[in-house]
Design a protein around this motif. Structure first.
Motif, PDB file in Angstrom:
ATOM      1  N   LYS A 158      13.303   8.382  -4.483  1.00 24.45           N
ATOM      2  CA  LYS A 158      13.566   7.055  -5.034  1.00 24.45           C
ATOM      3  C   LYS A 158      13.606   7.175  -6.551  1.00 24.45           C
ATOM      4  CE  LYS A 158      11.108   4.744  -1.283  1.00 24.45           C
ATOM      5  NZ  LYS A 158      10.360   5.755  -0.576  1.00 24.45           N
ATOM      6  N   PRO A 159      14.443   6.386  -7.193  1.00 25.05           N
ATOM      7  CA  PRO A 159      14.485   6.424  -8.661  1.00 25.05           C
ATOM      8  C   PRO A 159      13.090   6.200  -9.243  1.00 25.05           C
ATOM      9  CG  PRO A 159      16.259   5.060  -7.802  1.00 25.05           C
ATOM     10  CD  PRO A 159      15.375   5.413  -6.637  1.00 25.05           C
ATOM     11  N   GLY A 160      12.762   7.000 -10.228  1.00 22.09           N
ATOM     12  CA  GLY A 160      11.459   6.886 -10.871  1.00 22.09           C
ATOM     13  C   GLY A 160      10.387   7.730 -10.203  1.00 22.09           C
ATOM     14  N   LEU A 161      10.627   8.178  -8.983  1.00 23.18           N
ATOM     15  CA  LEU A 161       9.663   9.025  -8.278  1.00 23.18           C
ATOM     16  C   LEU A 161      10.213  10.429  -8.088  1.00 23.18           C
ATOM     17  CD1 LEU A 161       8.388   6.665  -5.412  1.00 23.18           C
ATOM     18  CD2 LEU A 161       7.332   7.093  -7.632  1.00 23.18           C
ATOM     19  N   ALA A 162      11.499  10.531  -7.842  1.00 27.07           N
ATOM     20  CA  ALA A 162      12.112  11.797  -7.436  1.00 27.07           C
ATOM     21  C   ALA A 162      12.094  12.855  -8.536  1.00 27.07           C
ATOM     22  CB  ALA A 162      13.540  11.553  -6.973  1.00 27.07           C
ATOM     23  N   GLU A 163      12.326  12.469  -9.762  1.00 26.09           N
ATOM     24  CA  GLU A 163      12.548  13.435 -10.828  1.00 26.09           C
ATOM     25  C   GLU A 163      11.367  14.394 -10.996  1.00 26.09           C
ATOM     26  OE1 GLU A 163      12.842  10.079 -11.222  1.00 26.09           O
ATOM     27  OE2 GLU A 163      15.019   9.931 -11.149  1.00 26.09           O
ATOM     28  N   GLU A 164      10.192  13.855 -11.278  1.00 24.94           N
ATOM     29  CA  GLU A 164       9.015  14.692 -11.510  1.00 24.94           C
ATOM     30  C   GLU A 164       8.606  15.448 -10.243  1.00 24.94           C
ATOM     31  OE1 GLU A 164       7.135  15.455 -14.433  1.00 24.94           O
ATOM     32  OE2 GLU A 164       9.079  14.738 -15.141  1.00 24.94           O
ATOM     33  N   PHE A 165       8.600  14.754  -9.117  1.00 25.39           N
ATOM     34  CA  PHE A 165       8.205  15.392  -7.866  1.00 25.39           C
ATOM     35  C   PHE A 165       9.136  16.560  -7.547  1.00 25.39           C
ATOM     36  CE2 PHE A 165       8.463  15.981  -3.285  1.00 25.39           C
ATOM     37  CZ  PHE A 165       7.125  16.159  -2.967  1.00 25.39           C
ATOM     38  N   ASN A 166      10.434  16.345  -7.643  1.00 24.48           N
ATOM     39  CA  ASN A 166      11.401  17.400  -7.318  1.00 24.48           C
ATOM     40  C   ASN A 166      11.326  18.573  -8.288  1.00 24.48           C
ATOM     41  OD1 ASN A 166      12.335  16.128  -5.028  1.00 24.48           O
ATOM     42  ND2 ASN A 166      13.965  15.054  -6.112  1.00 24.48           N
ATOM     43  N   GLY A 184       0.819  -1.207   0.000  1.00 22.86           N
ATOM     44  CA  GLY A 184       0.000   0.000   0.000  1.00 22.86           C
ATOM     45  C   GLY A 184       0.853   1.257   0.000  1.00 22.86           C
ATOM     46  N   TYR A 185       1.913   1.243   0.792  1.00 24.75           N
ATOM     47  CA  TYR A 185       2.798   2.409   0.890  1.00 24.75           C
ATOM     48  C   TYR A 185       3.452   2.708  -0.460  1.00 24.75           C
ATOM     49  CZ  TYR A 185       6.178   5.677   2.833  1.00 24.75           C
ATOM     50  OH  TYR A 185       6.916   6.810   3.104  1.00 24.75           O
ATOM     51  N   ASN A 186       3.946   1.679  -1.121  1.00 25.80           N
ATOM     52  CA  ASN A 186       4.605   1.881  -2.416  1.00 25.80           C
ATOM     53  C   ASN A 186       3.621   2.378  -3.472  1.00 25.80           C
ATOM     54  OD1 ASN A 186       7.152   1.190  -1.461  1.00 25.80           O
ATOM     55  ND2 ASN A 186       6.839  -0.977  -1.877  1.00 25.80           N
ATOM     56  N   ASN A 187       2.388   1.868  -3.454  1.00 25.06           N
ATOM     57  CA  ASN A 187       1.369   2.364  -4.390  1.00 25.06           C
ATOM     58  C   ASN A 187       1.014   3.815  -4.063  1.00 25.06           C
ATOM     59  OD1 ASN A 187       1.165   0.052  -5.960  1.00 25.06           O
ATOM     60  ND2 ASN A 187      -0.391  -0.853  -4.638  1.00 25.06           N
ATOM     61  N   GLY A 188       0.921   4.126  -2.786  1.00 27.90           N
ATOM     62  CA  GLY A 188       0.651   5.502  -2.373  1.00 27.90           C
ATOM     63  C   GLY A 188       1.773   6.442  -2.767  1.00 27.90           C
ATOM     64  N   ALA A 189       3.013   5.972  -2.645  1.00 28.02           N
ATOM     65  CA  ALA A 189       4.160   6.794  -3.038  1.00 28.02           C
ATOM     66  C   ALA A 189       4.101   7.121  -4.524  1.00 28.02           C
ATOM     67  CB  ALA A 189       5.470   6.082  -2.701  1.00 28.02           C
ATOM     68  N   LYS A 190       3.729   6.155  -5.335  1.00 25.55           N
ATOM     69  CA  LYS A 190       3.612   6.398  -6.784  1.00 25.55           C
ATOM     70  C   LYS A 190       2.523   7.430  -7.068  1.00 25.55           C
ATOM     71  CE  LYS A 190       5.141   1.794  -8.037  1.00 25.55           C
ATOM     72  NZ  LYS A 190       4.671   0.446  -8.372  1.00 25.55           N
ATOM     73  N   ALA A 191       1.438   7.376  -6.315  1.00 23.31           N
ATOM     74  CA  ALA A 191       0.343   8.327  -6.510  1.00 23.31           C
ATOM     75  C   ALA A 191       0.695   9.712  -5.968  1.00 23.31           C
ATOM     76  CB  ALA A 191      -0.931   7.798  -5.840  1.00 23.31           C
ATOM     77  N   PHE A 192       1.477   9.756  -4.907  1.00 21.91           N
ATOM     78  CA  PHE A 192       1.827  11.020  -4.252  1.00 21.91           C
ATOM     79  C   PHE A 192       2.953  11.750  -4.973  1.00 21.91           C
ATOM     80  CE2 PHE A 192       4.254  13.583  -1.263  1.00 21.91           C
ATOM     81  CZ  PHE A 192       3.266  14.312  -0.609  1.00 21.91           C
ATOM     82  N   CYS A 193       3.964  11.048  -5.395  1.00 27.62           N
ATOM     83  CA  CYS A 193       5.202  11.650  -5.902  1.00 27.62           C
ATOM     84  C   CYS A 193       5.075  12.054  -7.368  1.00 27.62           C
ATOM     85  CB  CYS A 193       6.368  10.697  -5.694  1.00 27.62           C
ATOM     86  SG  CYS A 193       6.671  10.331  -3.959  1.00 27.62           S
ATOM     87  N   THR A 194       4.213  13.031  -7.602  1.00 28.06           N
ATOM     88  CA  THR A 194       3.978  13.530  -8.952  1.00 28.06           C
ATOM     89  C   THR A 194       4.439  14.984  -9.046  1.00 28.06           C
ATOM     90  OG1 THR A 194       1.767  14.339  -8.394  1.00 28.06           O
ATOM     91  CG2 THR A 194       1.937  12.058  -9.191  1.00 28.06           C
ATOM     92  N   TYR A 195       4.518  15.457 -10.251  1.00 26.65           N
ATOM     93  CA  TYR A 195       4.876  16.853 -10.482  1.00 26.65           C
ATOM     94  C   TYR A 195       3.890  17.779  -9.772  1.00 26.65           C
ATOM     95  CZ  TYR A 195       5.574  21.266 -12.919  1.00 26.65           C
ATOM     96  OH  TYR A 195       5.786  22.591 -13.199  1.00 26.65           O
ATOM     97  N   ASP A 196       2.592  17.528  -9.964  1.00 30.11           N
ATOM     98  CA  ASP A 196       1.564  18.393  -9.371  1.00 30.11           C
ATOM     99  C   ASP A 196       1.633  18.408  -7.852  1.00 30.11           C
ATOM    100  OD1 ASP A 196       0.589  19.130 -11.859  1.00 30.11           O
ATOM    101  OD2 ASP A 196      -0.967  17.583 -11.886  1.00 30.11           O
ATOM    102  N   LYS A 197       1.862  17.266  -7.252  1.00 27.89           N
ATOM    103  CA  LYS A 197       1.959  17.213  -5.791  1.00 27.89           C
ATOM    104  C   LYS A 197       3.215  17.950  -5.325  1.00 27.89           C
ATOM    105  CE  LYS A 197      -0.438  15.298  -3.204  1.00 27.89           C
ATOM    106  NZ  LYS A 197      -1.575  15.776  -2.373  1.00 27.89           N
ATOM    107  N   GLY A 198       4.291  17.858  -6.095  1.00 26.69           N
ATOM    108  CA  GLY A 198       5.505  18.599  -5.763  1.00 26.69           C
ATOM    109  C   GLY A 198       5.257  20.096  -5.754  1.00 26.69           C
ATOM    110  N   VAL A 199       4.529  20.585  -6.766  1.00 27.57           N
ATOM    111  CA  VAL A 199       4.184  22.002  -6.820  1.00 27.57           C
ATOM    112  C   VAL A 199       3.357  22.370  -5.594  1.00 27.57           C
ATOM    113  CG1 VAL A 199       2.880  23.770  -8.080  1.00 27.57           C
ATOM    114  CG2 VAL A 199       4.293  22.147  -9.351  1.00 27.57           C
ATOM    115  N   GLU A 200       2.364  21.554  -5.297  1.00 24.56           N
ATOM    116  CA  GLU A 200       1.480  21.820  -4.154  1.00 24.56           C
ATOM    117  C   GLU A 200       2.265  21.894  -2.839  1.00 24.56           C
ATOM    118  OE1 GLU A 200      -1.667  19.217  -1.634  1.00 24.56           O
ATOM    119  OE2 GLU A 200      -1.824  19.051  -3.807  1.00 24.56           O
TER     120      GLU A 200
END
Length: 136
Positions: A99-107, A69-85
């Motif tokens: 984490k690789p694959g999550l950090a780039e867009e979120f950051n 559940g945590y890993n699925n939530g991380a994928k849903a949370f770590c987005t560009y839009d959430k990073g802006v928010e």
């Protein structure tokens, strides 16, 4: 309408970030949903806290289910839009998105949000300064 949705989400983040479980809750916990909820609030993995809470009830958290559940939530949370928010609010999150694959867009979103936050803060300071000048 939108503001109230953000308010509810903000309150749930505050509540989840210091989440504990009562012994009775441990017996019926949906570990997948709990992991997902923790990730969606930007929290780090809370399993050690839950283990302590649930030991009182003789329950061991289902680590596999929680992490799924945590890993699925991380994928849903770590987005560009959430990073802006997050950045616009001047906040930061745990290492959830580092984490690789999550950090780039979120950051990338986080940086944009931080710039917007800094600009908004600068405007507020100028308005306050102008208001003080008028009072003098």
């Amino acid at each position: 309408m939108m503001k109230s949705a953000w308010l509810v989400m903000g309150v749930s983040v505050l509540l989840t970030s210091c989440a504990t479980l009562e012994p009775e809750e441990c017996k019926t916990a949906d570990w997948v949903k709990l992991g997902y909820s923790d990730a969606m609030s930007g929290s780090s993995v809370m399993l050690s806290d839950y283990s302590k809470d649930c030991a009182k009830a003789g329950v061991t958290p289902d680590q596999t289910a929680y992490m799924s559940g945590y890993n699925n939530g991380a994928k849903a949370f770590c987005t560009y839009d959430k990073g802006v928010e997050v950045g616009e609010k001047g906040k930061s999150v745990s290492d959830l998105c580092n984490k690789p694959g999550l950090a780039e867009e979120f950051n990338r979103g986080l940086e944009k949000g931080k710039k917007l936050y800094a600009k908004q803060k600068e405007i507020r300071v100028k308005k306050m300064s102008a208001a003080r000048s008028r009072k003098s």
